[in-house]
Design an enzyme around this catalytic site. Structure first.
Site, mmCIF file in Angstrom:
data_model
loop_
_atom_site.group_PDB
_atom_site.id
_atom_site.type_symbol
_atom_site.label_atom_id
_atom_site.label_comp_id
_atom_site.label_asym_id
_atom_site.label_seq_id
_atom_site.Cartn_x
_atom_site.Cartn_y
_atom_site.Cartn_z
ATOM 1 N N LYS A 105 11.522 14.711 -20.301
ATOM 2 C CA LYS A 105 10.701 15.474 -21.234
ATOM 3 C C LYS A 105 11.017 16.961 -21.229
ATOM 4 O O LYS A 105 11.047 17.604 -22.276
ATOM 5 C CB LYS A 105 9.221 15.255 -20.928
ATOM 6 C CG LYS A 105 8.864 15.539 -19.477
ATOM 7 C CD LYS A 105 7.482 15.043 -19.120
ATOM 8 C CE LYS A 105 7.270 15.100 -17.615
ATOM 9 N NZ LYS A 105 8.007 14.036 -16.909
ATOM 10 N N GLU A 129 12.410 8.023 -26.352
ATOM 11 C CA GLU A 129 11.068 7.450 -26.456
ATOM 12 C C GLU A 129 10.293 7.576 -25.154
ATOM 13 O O GLU A 129 9.097 7.875 -25.141
ATOM 14 C CB GLU A 129 11.149 5.979 -26.867
ATOM 15 C CG GLU A 129 9.805 5.275 -26.952
ATOM 16 C CD GLU A 129 8.921 5.828 -28.046
ATOM 17 O OE1 GLU A 129 7.807 6.306 -27.732
ATOM 18 O OE2 GLU A 129 9.349 5.812 -29.214
ATOM 19 N N VAL A 132 7.764 10.703 -23.503
ATOM 20 C CA VAL A 132 6.338 10.958 -23.737
ATOM 21 C C VAL A 132 5.560 9.654 -23.591
ATOM 22 O O VAL A 132 5.885 8.652 -24.220
ATOM 23 C CB VAL A 132 6.090 11.542 -25.142
ATOM 24 C CG1 VAL A 132 4.598 11.790 -25.361
ATOM 25 C CG2 VAL A 132 6.875 12.830 -25.353
ATOM 26 N N GLY A 134 5.166 7.255 -21.376
ATOM 27 C CA GLY A 134 5.623 6.039 -20.720
ATOM 28 C C GLY A 134 5.861 4.876 -21.666
ATOM 29 O O GLY A 134 6.728 4.919 -22.531
ATOM 30 N N ILE A 136 3.936 3.693 -24.041
ATOM 31 C CA ILE A 136 3.328 3.788 -25.375
ATOM 32 C C ILE A 136 4.397 4.242 -26.370
ATOM 33 O O ILE A 136 4.980 5.315 -26.204
ATOM 34 C CB ILE A 136 2.158 4.787 -25.385
ATOM 35 C CG1 ILE A 136 1.100 4.401 -24.356
ATOM 36 C CG2 ILE A 136 1.539 4.879 -26.776
ATOM 37 C CD1 ILE A 136 -0.021 5.418 -24.209
ATOM 38 N N GLY A 187 1.030 7.458 -4.967
ATOM 39 C CA GLY A 187 2.228 7.669 -5.771
ATOM 40 C C GLY A 187 1.946 8.123 -7.186
ATOM 41 O O GLY A 187 2.860 8.237 -8.007
ATOM 42 N N ASP A 201 3.585 19.433 -17.394
ATOM 43 C CA ASP A 201 4.031 18.122 -17.877
ATOM 44 C C ASP A 201 3.504 17.814 -19.282
ATOM 45 O O ASP A 201 4.294 17.516 -20.191
ATOM 46 C CB ASP A 201 3.597 17.039 -16.879
ATOM 47 C CG ASP A 201 3.905 15.638 -17.353
ATOM 48 O OD1 ASP A 201 4.998 15.136 -17.062
ATOM 49 O OD2 ASP A 201 3.026 15.027 -18.009
ATOM 50 N N LYS A 205 5.505 17.499 -23.162
ATOM 51 C CA LYS A 205 5.299 16.340 -24.039
ATOM 52 C C LYS A 205 4.709 16.754 -25.376
ATOM 53 O O LYS A 205 5.086 16.220 -26.430
ATOM 54 C CB LYS A 205 4.385 15.327 -23.341
ATOM 55 C CG LYS A 205 4.997 14.720 -22.085
ATOM 56 C CD LYS A 205 3.988 13.888 -21.314
ATOM 57 C CE LYS A 205 4.590 13.287 -20.058
ATOM 58 N NZ LYS A 205 3.591 12.550 -19.241
ATOM 59 N N GLY A 302 4.958 5.242 -14.647
ATOM 60 C CA GLY A 302 5.275 4.101 -13.798
ATOM 61 C C GLY A 302 6.646 3.546 -14.125
ATOM 62 O O GLY A 302 7.139 3.677 -15.248
#
Length: 354
Positions: A105, A129, A132, A134, A136, A187, A201, A205, A302
């Site tokens: 990102k 893709e 941003v 994960g 979705i 994590g 972060d 995005k 994840g």
């Protein structure tokens, strides 16, 4: 049978997730899509490092040239993160006629024009893709499903770490520091969580999403940013009494030629769909002039959710290798002077006096 040889740059959690999905679903992907995707080389820092899965060490390398200069590799997937050396690796791959898929990102937000113009010049693709939210598919939705719309608002929870922290503070009455330490243990947060908890972060995005939605280059410097480190249990308690939940929202609005983009903690009504987005999940709310209101929800981080988005990009790149599409920005800032970034916006405020 079409076999596509790919190279992976990085073999951390995301790289491992991509490799496992490709390995376990090789036959399924072939039956569905008619292509076999073969991981030919993986760039790692230490070839001798013990790994959590059994892997043929002959495909591991610590030399970037083994990937970007291999004529048999047509696609490179990057999971290194950060600006350098990822930027230079990707530029070299693009110049060597290799399509690139990335989840980076920060790199896309800061160097989009350079990367995409290089891809266009060399007639290869740049896919992002997974950069941003994960798993979705928000970028595909904006680029491929909402072309008939003028999008005038995006509002979303696009950082799972901060949403996990705020959820636990709200539901369990725990302090910021206590939940942050738990998030590190699980994590959900990095050892140095600054990028998440200070809002960097979601800023990266939001730069990507608002650029695509508004067809105008929105640089990170245009975005107001504030993190969650000053949020207390009292703030959350008083918010509930007033009928609100606190979430770290990424907000982009466009009215005429005026754009405002910001990331900060926000009170949202408890009956708003975004208030129900809990734990490490993401939710993105979009308003368009034709479609009206849309909301996308799912895991925003994840190894497997992000791997899902990356493999979708890999498949699309393979199936469209002679017809890659690019953004509508023409890889330049030609329309930048036509818009005004309003950094003096008005809103309601909550002031706690102790």
């Amino acid at each position: 049978m079409q076999v596509i040889n790919i190279g992976l740059l990085g073999f951390g959690n995301i790289g491992l997730g991509v490799y496992e999905i490709l390995k376990n679903k090789c036959e399924e992907l072939y039956k569905r899509e008619g292509i076999r995707i073969k991981v030919k080389k993986i760039l790692v820092r230490d070839i001798s490092k013990k790994r959590s899965i059994d892997i043929d060490k002959s495909i591991l390398t610590d030399k970037i040239t083994d990937i970007v200069e291999d004529p048999d590799i047509s696609l490179v997937a990057e999971f290194i993160g950060g600006e350098e050396p990822a930027r230079q690796y990707i530029l070299t791959a693009l110049k060597n006629k290799k399509t690139v898929v990335t989840a980076n990102k920060e790199l896309i937000a800061r160097h989009w024009t350079e990367l995409e113009s290089t891809a266009r010049e060399n007639r290869v693709g740049l896919y992002y893709e997974a950069s941003v939210a994960g798993g979705i598919p928000i970028i595909k939705v904006i680029r491929e499903s909402l072309q008939a719309n003028n999008i005038f608002e995006i509002m979303g929870i696009i950082n799972g770490t901060t949403n996990y922290i705020l959820t636990k503070m709200s539901e369990e009455g725990r302090s910021f520091e206590s939940v942050l330490n738990e998030a590190k243990e699980l994590g959900y947060a990095e050892p140095d969580p600054t990028s998440d908890i200070e809002g960097f972060d979601p800023m990266f995005k939001l730069s990507i999403l608002s650029t695509l939605a508004f067809h105008t280059r929105v640089h990170v410097e245009n975005i107001y940013r504030e993190g969650i480190t000053d949020i207390t249990i009292d703030d959350i308690k008083y918010g509930k009494e007033l009928g609100y939940a606190i979430r770290l929202l990424a907000i982009a609005k466009k009215s005429g030629q005026e754009i405002q983009v910001r990331v900060h903690p926000t009170f949202i009504p408890l009956n708003h769909p975004l208030a129900a987005v809990r734990d490490s999940y993401n939710g993105i709310f979009i308003r368009g002039d034709a479609v009206g209101n849309l909301m996308l929800y799912g895991r925003g981080a994840g190894a497997l959710p992000t791997g899902s988005a990356i493999i979708s990009d890999i498949i699309n790149a393979c199936l469209n290798k002679h017809d890659h599409t690019y953004s509508t920005l023409c890889n330049c800032d030609w329309n930048q002077e036509k818009v005004y970034f309003n950094n003096n916006w008005e809103t309601e405020y909550f002031i706690r006096m102790t």
